[in-house]
Design a protein around this motif. Structure first.
Motif, PDB file in Angstrom:
ATOM      1  N   VAL A 123       0.845  -1.207   0.000  1.00 20.28           N
ATOM      2  CA  VAL A 123       0.000   0.000   0.000  1.00 20.28           C
ATOM      3  C   VAL A 123       0.883   1.263   0.000  1.00 20.28           C
ATOM      4  N   HIS A 124       2.031   1.187   0.673  1.00 18.61           N
ATOM      5  CA  HIS A 124       2.971   2.319   0.673  1.00 18.61           C
ATOM      6  C   HIS A 124       3.593   2.490  -0.724  1.00 18.61           C
ATOM      7  N   HIS A 125       3.840   1.361  -1.379  1.00 14.40           N
ATOM      8  CA  HIS A 125       4.558   1.403  -2.664  1.00 14.40           C
ATOM      9  C   HIS A 125       3.659   1.671  -3.868  1.00 14.40           C
ATOM     10  N   THR A 126       2.352   1.449  -3.748  1.00 13.20           N
ATOM     11  CA  THR A 126       1.493   1.597  -4.928  1.00 13.20           C
ATOM     12  C   THR A 126       1.162   3.056  -5.229  1.00 13.20           C
ATOM     13  N   ASP A 127       1.627   3.984  -4.388  1.00 12.11           N
ATOM     14  CA  ASP A 127       1.475   5.405  -4.722  1.00 12.11           C
ATOM     15  C   ASP A 127       2.271   5.633  -6.013  1.00 12.11           C
ATOM     16  N   THR A 128       1.609   6.111  -7.062  1.00 17.02           N
ATOM     17  CA  THR A 128       2.326   6.286  -8.336  1.00 17.02           C
ATOM     18  C   THR A 128       3.058   7.623  -8.378  1.00 17.02           C
ATOM     19  N   ASP A 129       2.862   8.437  -7.359  1.00 18.27           N
ATOM     20  CA  ASP A 129       3.690   9.623  -7.172  1.00 18.27           C
ATOM     21  C   ASP A 129       4.474   9.433  -5.884  1.00 18.27           C
ATOM     22  N   PHE A 130       5.466  10.280  -5.690  1.00 19.93           N
ATOM     23  CA  PHE A 130       6.342  10.193  -4.522  1.00 19.93           C
ATOM     24  C   PHE A 130       6.472  11.601  -3.971  1.00 19.93           C
ATOM     25  N   ASP A 131       5.792  11.868  -2.848  1.00 23.53           N
ATOM     26  CA  ASP A 131       5.926  13.182  -2.215  1.00 23.53           C
ATOM     27  C   ASP A 131       5.691  13.051  -0.716  1.00 23.53           C
ATOM     28  N   THR A 136       3.490   9.251   4.633  1.00 25.19           N
ATOM     29  CA  THR A 136       2.484   9.041   5.680  1.00 25.19           C
ATOM     30  C   THR A 136       1.518   7.920   5.289  1.00 25.19           C
ATOM     31  N   ARG A 137       1.774   7.284   4.138  1.00 22.41           N
ATOM     32  CA  ARG A 137       0.795   6.335   3.589  1.00 22.41           C
ATOM     33  C   ARG A 137       1.159   4.893   3.932  1.00 22.41           C
ATOM     34  N   PHE A 138       0.612   4.399   5.028  1.00 22.04           N
ATOM     35  CA  PHE A 138       0.841   3.010   5.456  1.00 22.04           C
ATOM     36  C   PHE A 138      -0.487   2.409   5.886  1.00 22.04           C
ATOM     37  N   HIS A 139      -0.687   1.131   5.574  1.00 24.72           N
ATOM     38  CA  HIS A 139      -1.931   0.456   5.960  1.00 24.72           C
ATOM     39  C   HIS A 139      -1.990   0.312   7.488  1.00 24.72           C
ATOM     40  N   ALA A 251      -4.224   1.988 -11.930  1.00 25.34           N
ATOM     41  CA  ALA A 251      -5.528   2.499 -12.373  1.00 25.34           C
ATOM     42  C   ALA A 251      -5.863   3.760 -11.562  1.00 25.34           C
ATOM     43  N   PRO A 252      -6.560   4.730 -12.186  1.00 25.47           N
ATOM     44  CA  PRO A 252      -6.863   5.992 -11.502  1.00 25.47           C
ATOM     45  C   PRO A 252      -7.578   5.788 -10.163  1.00 25.47           C
ATOM     46  N   ASP A 253      -8.387   4.726 -10.058  1.00 25.96           N
ATOM     47  CA  ASP A 253      -9.162   4.461  -8.849  1.00 25.96           C
ATOM     48  C   ASP A 253      -8.294   4.075  -7.651  1.00 25.96           C
ATOM     49  N   GLU A 254      -7.068   3.614  -7.925  1.00 26.59           N
ATOM     50  CA  GLU A 254      -6.211   3.100  -6.843  1.00 26.59           C
ATOM     51  C   GLU A 254      -5.793   4.178  -5.852  1.00 26.59           C
ATOM     52  N   VAL A 255      -5.989   5.462  -6.182  1.00 30.32           N
ATOM     53  CA  VAL A 255      -5.602   6.517  -5.222  1.00 30.32           C
ATOM     54  C   VAL A 255      -6.595   6.636  -4.069  1.00 30.32           C
ATOM     55  N   ARG A 256      -7.792   6.050  -4.214  1.00 32.29           N
ATOM     56  CA  ARG A 256      -8.869   6.290  -3.243  1.00 32.29           C
ATOM     57  C   ARG A 256      -8.629   5.572  -1.912  1.00 32.29           C
ATOM     58  N   LEU A 257      -8.976   6.262  -0.818  1.00 26.18           N
ATOM     59  CA  LEU A 257      -8.803   5.694   0.525  1.00 26.18           C
ATOM     60  C   LEU A 257      -9.551   4.365   0.669  1.00 26.18           C
ATOM     61  N   SER A 258     -10.794   4.309   0.138  1.00 29.17           N
ATOM     62  CA  SER A 258     -11.591   3.086   0.287  1.00 29.17           C
ATOM     63  C   SER A 258     -10.893   1.919  -0.420  1.00 29.17           C
ATOM     64  N   ARG A 259     -10.151   2.217  -1.448  1.00 24.98           N
ATOM     65  CA  ARG A 259      -9.431   1.216  -2.234  1.00 24.98           C
ATOM     66  C   ARG A 259      -8.141   0.803  -1.489  1.00 24.98           C
ATOM     67  N   LEU A 260      -7.461   1.808  -0.903  1.00 27.20           N
ATOM     68  CA  LEU A 260      -6.196   1.534  -0.200  1.00 27.20           C
ATOM     69  C   LEU A 260      -6.415   0.561   0.955  1.00 27.20           C
ATOM     70  N   LEU A 261      -7.567   0.707   1.633  1.00 22.53           N
ATOM     71  CA  LEU A 261      -7.819  -0.122   2.813  1.00 22.53           C
ATOM     72  C   LEU A 261      -7.978  -1.596   2.452  1.00 22.53           C
ATOM     73  N   VAL A 262      -8.553  -1.872   1.273  1.00 21.38           N
ATOM     74  CA  VAL A 262      -8.786  -3.282   0.895  1.00 21.38           C
ATOM     75  C   VAL A 262      -7.729  -3.777  -0.097  1.00 21.38           C
ATOM     76  N   GLN A 263      -6.811  -2.893  -0.462  1.00 16.09           N
ATOM     77  CA  GLN A 263      -5.807  -3.275  -1.473  1.00 16.09           C
ATOM     78  C   GLN A 263      -5.008  -4.549  -1.120  1.00 16.09           C
ATOM     79  N   PRO A 264      -4.672  -4.786   0.180  1.00 20.32           N
ATOM     80  CA  PRO A 264      -3.937  -6.018   0.499  1.00 20.32           C
ATOM     81  C   PRO A 264      -4.674  -7.292   0.081  1.00 20.32           C
ATOM     82  N   LEU A 265      -5.995  -7.206  -0.078  1.00 22.07           N
ATOM     83  CA  LEU A 265      -6.775  -8.399  -0.446  1.00 22.07           C
ATOM     84  C   LEU A 265      -6.765  -8.634  -1.951  1.00 22.07           C
ATOM     85  N   HIS A 266      -6.268  -7.656  -2.704  1.00 21.44           N
ATOM     86  CA  HIS A 266      -6.381  -7.730  -4.165  1.00 21.44           C
ATOM     87  C   HIS A 266      -5.092  -8.185  -4.838  1.00 21.44           C
TER      88      HIS A 266
END
Ligand SMILES: [Zn+2]
Ligand SMILES: [Zn+2]
Length: 280
Positions: A123-131, A136-139, A251-266
């Protein structure tokens, strides 16, 4: 300062340092950007910062002040290596801060090697930008697991509470600094990266290229990567051209918080099938 007061000032010290450094790094990024961002800040930041807010709430609810609390308990009971050695206090504090940094370097490698842990850390690494907000982005589950590991290390080490406080604040600050999408003069970067993990050094770790992603695991000091052979100076494609993220999660949708929370399952999106590529 008495140890019980440390637990009270810790959240405020962390919060104050967070706000000050966040603003400073954000201004630095605006004045001297290193790369063009793929998505606007307005599109990404609410989700990355939303995840941070959730992490803070989860930790405050489930394990408030756990790290310092364990250090205070270890000090009271005389548990751990450093209490057995009875070193001068400043030596024990310096040793413990470095040992905690080495421990999270090792933990970071573990989170890349063990497939189940990688799903969380991904989840930390799937950010397609780096800033600054990438830092601060950790599951929340990764945050809780790391807290558990950190508490175990503090107990075994007998880390003084002051060392834990310094480590927590410094890690908070350096995590925002070394994810900055900002430019340091080359001469400053090459000098500074002997002491601290710089943004250019850590950006290599966010490359989609496997051997670059599996290098530069350090968070605060760069010495562990150099010592254990995981140091890589620069990305092959250069900092402006390198691709950041993880294949299959752009995918553009991957930036969403609701997506980040369940991303480990995907599973990662395999991308277009060969025949779709031909017709694209
Ligand atoms: Zn990583
Ligand atoms: Zn990172």
């Amino acid at each position: 300062m008495p140890v019980d007061e440390l637990s009270e000032v810790e959240p405020w010290l962390r919060f104050g340092a967070f706000v000050a450094i966040f603003v400073a790094v954000a201004v630095w990024e605006a004045l001297a950007p290193r790369r063009r961002l793929r998505w606007s800040r307005a599109r990404r930041w609410p989700h990355n910062l939303g995840l941070l807010a959730l992490d803070v709430i989860v930790v405050r609810l489930l394990a408030p002040g756990a790290a310092i609390g364990v250090a205070v308990l270890a000090a009271a009971e005389g548990w751990g290596l450093l209490h057995a050695l009875a070193l001068p206090e400043w030596v024990a504090v310096a040793f413990a801060v470095l040992a905690l940094d080495l421990a999270i370097y090792g933990q970071h490698i573990l989170f890349h090697r063990v497939p189940l842990l990688w799903r969380l850390h991904r989840v930390h690494h799937t950010d397609t930008d780096f800033d600054v907000t990438t830092g601060t982005r950790f599951h929340p589950v990764e945050i809780l697991l790391s807290l558990g590991i950190k508490c175990a290390v503090i107990m075994l080490l007998g880390a003084p509470p002051l060392a834990v406080l310094i480590f927590e604040v410094v890690l908070n600050v350096t995590s925002m600094f070394n994810h900055a999408n900002a430019r340091l003069p080359d001469a400053v970067d090459s000098w500074l990266r002997w002491l601290l993990v710089t943004p250019d050094m850590h950006r290599v770790h966010h490359s989609v290229v496997g051997r670059e992603m599996n290098s530069n695991f350090g968070f605060n000091v760069p010495w562990w990567d150099r010592l254990f052979g995981t140091y890589r100076a620069q990305p092959l494609a250069g900092h402006s051209e390198m691709r950041i993220g993880v294949e299959g999660f752009d995918a553009p949708d991957e930036v969403r918080l609701s997506r980040l929370l369940v991303q480990p399952l995907h599973e990662p999106d395999p991308g277009p099938l060969p025949f779709q590529k031909e017709h694209a």
